[in-house]
Design an enzyme around this catalytic site. Structure first.
Site, PDB file in Angstrom:
ATOM      1  N   SER A 114     -40.280  69.103 -13.662  1.00 17.80           N
ATOM      2  CA  SER A 114     -40.217  70.428 -13.282  1.00 17.80           C
ATOM      3  C   SER A 114     -38.831  71.328 -13.429  1.00 17.80           C
ATOM      4  CB  SER A 114     -41.015  70.670 -11.770  1.00 17.80           C
ATOM      5  OG  SER A 114     -39.907  70.179 -10.838  1.00 17.80           O
ATOM      6  N   HIS A 134     -46.909  70.168 -14.114  1.00 19.91           N
ATOM      7  CA  HIS A 134     -46.391  71.029 -15.277  1.00 19.91           C
ATOM      8  C   HIS A 134     -46.969  70.651 -16.427  1.00 19.91           C
ATOM      9  CE1 HIS A 134     -43.651  73.163 -12.714  1.00 19.91           C
ATOM     10  NE2 HIS A 134     -43.729  71.969 -11.958  1.00 19.91           N
ATOM     11  N   LYS A 159     -50.816  76.341 -11.873  1.00 17.39           N
ATOM     12  CA  LYS A 159     -49.694  76.451 -12.746  1.00 17.39           C
ATOM     13  C   LYS A 159     -50.526  76.782 -14.281  1.00 17.39           C
ATOM     14  CE  LYS A 159     -46.551  73.518 -10.412  1.00 17.39           C
ATOM     15  NZ  LYS A 159     -46.274  74.496  -9.396  1.00 17.39           N
TER      16      LYS A 159
HETATM   17  C1  LIG Z   1     -44.109  68.574 -10.110  1.00 20.02           C
HETATM   18  C2  LIG Z   1     -44.802  69.300  -8.980  1.00 20.02           C
HETATM   19  N1  LIG Z   1     -45.909  68.680  -8.349  1.00 20.02           N
HETATM   20  C3  LIG Z   1     -46.302  69.293  -7.506  1.00 20.02           C
HETATM   21  C4  LIG Z   1     -46.060  70.730  -7.239  1.00 20.02           C
HETATM   22  C5  LIG Z   1     -46.949  71.202  -5.931  1.00 20.02           C
HETATM   23  O1  LIG Z   1     -48.020  71.887  -6.675  1.00 20.02           O
HETATM   24  P1  LIG Z   1     -48.588  73.189  -5.772  1.00 20.02           P
HETATM   25  O2  LIG Z   1     -47.688  74.358  -6.150  1.00 20.02           O
HETATM   26  O3  LIG Z   1     -50.113  73.444  -6.398  1.00 20.02           O
HETATM   27  O4  LIG Z   1     -48.511  72.910  -4.345  1.00 20.02           O
HETATM   28  C6  LIG Z   1     -45.224  71.394  -7.838  1.00 20.02           C
HETATM   29  C7  LIG Z   1     -45.181  72.795  -7.667  1.00 20.02           C
HETATM   30  O5  LIG Z   1     -43.932  73.541  -7.771  1.00 20.02           O
HETATM   31  C8  LIG Z   1     -44.681  70.586  -8.941  1.00 20.02           C
HETATM   32  O6  LIG Z   1     -43.626  71.481  -9.703  1.00 20.02           O
END
Ligand SMILES: Cc1ncc(COP(=O)(O)O)c(C=O)c1O
Length: 389
Positions: free
Chosen positions: A180, A208, A239
């Site tokens: 991310s 992502h 996202k």
């Molecule tokens: C790699 C990754 N996994 C999981 C999440 C969590 O997702 P959510 O925003 O739907 O809680 C994020 C969110 O920032 C993320 O960047």
């Protein structure tokens, strides 16, 4: 008073350039947004396919609200699982070509809940050093022994797997597919091979990559020839899908286990049916308009090339997440401010989101950043670069 220590702690955070403040967007979420009465080019959303404000998602949400109500009113196992949730899970399973899928209130909950449901005391997790906080928290929550391998260093991972071959408990490898903050990608074919060879479970967080990679847009696993039915595929609906929530996709037995044992699923109210309906509408758009993904990749490649040519330290990768390495947190925030003054919102990423000394500007490009906006971004970065000497 018992909370007085917070003032000192916040001042300390501030002095290190780490304190964060909320900003309120007063426009739709889009490639250009309004903050504090100013229109800014928005390089700070994960709405990669520009679907968050798409009228088709809004219509789906409105129609579903009329038919199924707003709040879900209960956890899914009681009466919170609506027709919209069931349709979304079926859509996800068909799209990802897995036996089943399960929708969680957030991607964070999906990661944390799934890991803690799969391993526990006496088990072992192998986790990439740059995994997302929700994966890290899931690992900690599980009480399994955690072995962290250096970022993308699969030689170290193989050694750890080899050394623990006689371990009697369950073993689980955990990784993001597209990281991310750094915008680089895991070697999924190699991870599949290692997990097979060492008989471990493999959990891949595609938060992502969902919607952005693969011919069908399902993520990086789709591009991986060794995709297997026992993979634990996690994604988020918040996202590229432009809605909210998280999901796990995989075998029926995995989903049956999680809906019984993943605590954020069992003990949390389902998100509103409208949120699920908007996600289903987005997946249909992704399937029918594959050009969104291809155009995004093309723009990202062009922007990476232009910024690198200007002398910015763009970290390697080929994704829509374009990180410019700065290092110092205060300096990063100065650049963030300078860009803001020029009319571009680029988040400065500081610890604890990245390790100390590894602060960066994180540009996340979306489908809505078309030719003219892209040109403006390139020009602003060029001007900033020359003003810095
Ligand atoms: C790699 C990754 N996994 C999981 C999440 C969590 O997702 P959510 O925003 O739907 O809680 C994020 C969110 O920032 C993320 O960047």
């Amino acid at each position: 008073l018992s909370l007085d220590w917070l003032n000192a702690a916040l001042s300390d955070w501030e002095a290190q350039g780490l304190r964060r403040h909320l900003v309120t967007r007063t426009s739709l979420q889009a490639a250009q947004i309004e903050i504090n009465g100013r229109t800014l080019i928005n390089l700070g959303s994960n709405d990669y396919l520009s679907l968050a404000s798409d009228p088709r998602l809004i219509t789906a949400a409105l129609q579903t609200t009329t038919l199924q109500g707003w709040g879900a009113g209960a956890s899914p196992l009681i009466t919170g699982h609506s027709l919209a949730h069931a349709e979304l899970e079926e859509t996800l399973a068909n799209w990802l070509q897995t036996e089943a899928a399960l929708v969680f209130p957030s991607g964070f909950a999906a990661n944390a809940g799934t890991i803690a449901a799969l391993v526990g005391e006496g088990d072992m997790i192998f986790s990439d050093a740059k995994n997302h906080a929700s994966l890290i928290d899931g690992c900690r929550l599980s009480k399994a022994q955690i072995q962290i391998f250096p970022h993308l260093d699969y030689v170290s991972l193989a050694q750890q797997l080899q050394k623990t071959a006689v371990h009697s408990g369950r073993r689980l490898i955990v990784t993001d597919s597209l990281f991310s903050m750094d915008g680089d990608t895991a070697d999924l074919p190699l991870l599949c091979q290692l997990s097979k060879q060492h008989q471990t479970m493999l959990l891949i967080d595609e938060a992502h990559a969902t919607g952005v990679y693969g011919q069908q847009g399902t993520g990086l696993v789709e591009e991986c020839v060794c995709a297997r039915p026992d993979l634990i595929r996690i994604g988020t609906l918040s996202k590229a899908i432009g809605s909210a929530g998280g999901f796990v996709a995989g075998s029926q037995v995995l989903i049956d286990w999680l809906l019984n044992r993943a605590r954020p699923y069992v003990f949390s109210t389902a998100h509103p049916p409208a949120v699920a309906a908007a996600a289903t509408a987005a997946i249909q758009i992704i399937q029918s308009e594959p050009a969104r993904g291809t155009e995004l990749h093309r723009s990202a490649a062009d922007l990476r090339t232009a910024l690198t040519a200007q002398g910015w330290h763009v970290l390697p990768g080929n994704s829509q997440i374009i990180p410019i390495f700065i290092g110092d947190a205060q300096r990063t925030m100065q650049l963030h401010q300078a860009l803001l003054e020029r009319g571009i919102f680029v988040p400065g990423i500081r610890p604890p989101s990245v390790p100390a000394g590894e602060a960066l500007l994180r540009l996340s490009l979306t489908y809505g950043h078309t030719g003219e906006l892209l040109q403006q971004i390139v020009q602003h970065f060029a001007a900033l670069r020359s003003s810095q000497g």
